[in-house]
Design an enzyme around this catalytic site. Structure first.
Site, short mmCIF file in Angstrom:
data_model
loop_
_atom_site.label_atom_id
_atom_site.label_comp_id
_atom_site.label_asym_id
_atom_site.label_seq_id
_atom_site.Cartn_x
_atom_site.Cartn_y
_atom_site.Cartn_z
N ARG A 232 4.20 -3.97 -12.70
CA ARG A 232 2.92 -2.35 -12.65
C ARG A 232 2.12 -2.78 -13.25
O ARG A 232 1.61 -3.89 -13.55
CB ARG A 232 4.01 -1.19 -13.94
N GLU A 261 -4.67 2.00 -7.94
CA GLU A 261 -4.08 1.98 -6.69
C GLU A 261 -4.63 3.29 -5.76
O GLU A 261 -4.32 4.19 -6.06
CB GLU A 261 -3.16 2.08 -6.69
N HIS A 280 0.69 -3.47 -2.67
CA HIS A 280 1.81 -2.58 -3.24
C HIS A 280 2.86 -2.86 -2.24
O HIS A 280 3.31 -1.85 -2.35
CB HIS A 280 1.68 -1.48 -3.82
#
Length: 528
Positions: A232, A261, A280
């Protein structure tokens, strides 16, 4: 007939599971704005999301018919779990669906970082031949530090061992015996930081893990350490990491996740071959997307059709009538577990729970699941739920026993919890007032009557005059209102315990001031 809304892209295999049932009407509407989602969600019995859809309290409030929110993935950051629970909506996730894909991506980043593969590839495509510019390092005989040995961390450990690496790990919920069985050496965080050539994090983002690797921690590390984050964004402080790279203390970094993000101004983007960044992609494999889609589709189908509940983050696996009777005790047990976990230090090794009085006549299995969920949640967060809490405890070598006694000398019903860590033992007991209000009535040797809710300040002190006045004055100076207080003592003038419920949480700075007050022996913050 149940209506299901799928608001994020889901694989055809997962959609096929839902569409194959004559009991379901499935609508796929992706890319909805918040107002658009709120406008239509009230027509549906279930909502299926991945990470793009934000299931806020407002969305949940608008979902008048909603029974289930299913997340095709692990994290529940985008679902307001508290709001869903308050509305009686089951929230499910798929904690095992992307384990392998994330572990493999972690290894991909480690390899790319070690052998300068991204820049070497770019150089070749420019028709260059600069072998000397891309000198790498071997993984063989290097030490990798793994912070968090859950499903993903364990798979990473197996792969690193196959490369001939030494694996040193930190996980307060894993027993030394289980770790040694697979060839992993457990240590403290400081041990890991000081020993490792590579460090990879596999923990959820919580208040405790946010920024857990910053300037201070980097200062403990070996010169030339390499850091990897596929968990994370925010676990590794990006600014501190950039400073470590600039100074040369950190030889390289590889990130798949970011504080923001997509990142608008990532301080790591300016670095060259020694930093590898990916958008990601941890769960972005065809297999992982199919796995989580099929898994969540089956879970939702079974739950709607009354065939059972699996991987629910806020609901035990019991029939509705039993759940209604046990719900106050489930709430008590989860709070009891969380409270005890937060006051304990060290790696959890043993849990013993005793149900006394009226509650012992019931099936207490859901209560033990709730209690274990409370114990593990402060560390594991959204990877633990009512259904998997006991298996996660077993995987970590935590021994669990459950005893029942129809007699309770002190209370009509009592839940007594004893936990043992590698450092200490704690005994905490709780009961219900008026059949619904949870209370903690004993902490170790002290009898109290504490409300397990919100921010709690737990102190041990000498039983001397003026302590409460001094604390009240200190809290007042920091504009913190004391909502409730409970006290217990061994004997007059001896050791005592004070538990304060406060309306706003106590800062680390204020906690240190509390500890320095006269006659205070220890002070901790518990958040429930």
């Amino acid at each position: 007939m149940f209506k299901i809304l799928v608001s994020d892209a889901l694989s055809e295999e997962g959609l096929g599971v839902l569409k194959s049932s004559k009991d379901f009407v499935v609508d796929v509407k992706t890319g909805l704005k918040a107002d658009e989602l709120k406008g239509i969600v009230g027509d549906y019995d279930a909502l299926v999301v991945r990470s793009a859809t934000k299931v806020t309290a407002e969305v949940i409030e608008a979902g008048k018919k909603l029974k289930i929110v299913g997340r095709a993935g692990v994290g529940l950051d985008n679902v307001d779990l508290a709001a869903a629970t308050a509305k009686g909506i089951i929230v499910m996730n798929t904690p095992g669906g992307n384990t392998i894909s994330t572990a493999e991506h972690t290894m991909s980043l480690i390899m790319s970082l070690s052998r300068n593969i991204p820049l070497a590839d770019a150089s070749m495509k420019k028709k260059e031949w600069k072998r000397k510019d891309f000198m790498g390092v071997e993984l063989y005989n290097k030490t990798i530090g793994i912070v968090g040995l859950g499903r993903i961390g364990m798979e990473v450990a197996k792969r690193c061992l196959a490369f001939g690496m030494r694996v040193k790990a930190y996980d307060p919920f894993l027993s030394r015996e289980v770790a040694e069985k697979i060839g992993v050496e457990l240590g403290t965080l400081e041990d890991v930081y000081r020993a490792a050539d590579y460090i990879t994090v596999h923990v959820p983002l919580t208040e405790e893990t946010k920024g857990m690797i910053s300037d201070k921690e980097i200062g403990m590390m070996k010169g030339g350490v390499r850091l990897i984050n596929c968990a994370r964004g925010g676990i590794i402080d990006e600014q501190a990491l950039a400073r470590g790279l600039e100074s040369g203390k950190v030889a390289g970094a590889a990130l798949d996740v970011y504080v923001e993000e997509p990142p608008k101004d990532c301080p790591l983007a300016k670095f060259g071959a020694n930093v590898v960044l990916t958008p990601h992609l941890g769960a972005s494999t065809e297999e992982a997307q199919v796995n989580v889609a099929i898994e969540i589709a089956h879970q939702i189908s079974d739950a709607l059709l009354g065939k059972g509940i699996r991987n629910a983050a806020n609901f035990p696996s019991v029939d509705p009538e039993t759940y209604h009777a046990l719900q106050p005790y489930i709430n008590l047990c989860e709070k009891l577990g969380s409270f005890t976990s937060q006051i304990a230090q060290g790696a959890l090794t043993e849990v013993n729970v005793t149900y006394s009085g009226d509650i012992a006549a019931h099936d207490t299995a859901p209560l033990t699941m709730a209690l274990m969920k409370g114990l593990l949640s402060p560390m594991l967060q959204d990877t633990v739920n009512f259904i998997n809490s006991l298996s996660l405890a077993k995987d970590r070598g935590i021994r669990t026993t459950e005893l029942k006694s129809l007699q309770s000398e002190e209370f009509v019903t009592l839940v007594s919890l004893e936990i043992k860590t590698d450092k200490e033992t704690h005994r905490v007991a709780g009961t219900l007032l008026s059949k619904s209000d949870p209370r903690i009535v004993k902490v170790d040797e002290f009898y109290v009557e504490a409300i397990p809710s919100g921010c709690m300040l737990l102190m041990q002190n000498w039983d001397k005059p003026g302590i409460i006045g001094n604390l009240g004055k200190l809290m007042g100076e920091h504009n913190i209102n004391i909502a409730a207080m409970s006290f217990g003592r061994e004997k007059q003038g001896g050791r005592a315990m004070s538990v304060l419920n406060v309306d706003s949480c106590v800062s680390a700075e204020l906690l240190e001031k509390v500890k320095k007050q006269p006659h205070i022996l220890s002070a901790k913050i518990v958040e429930l």
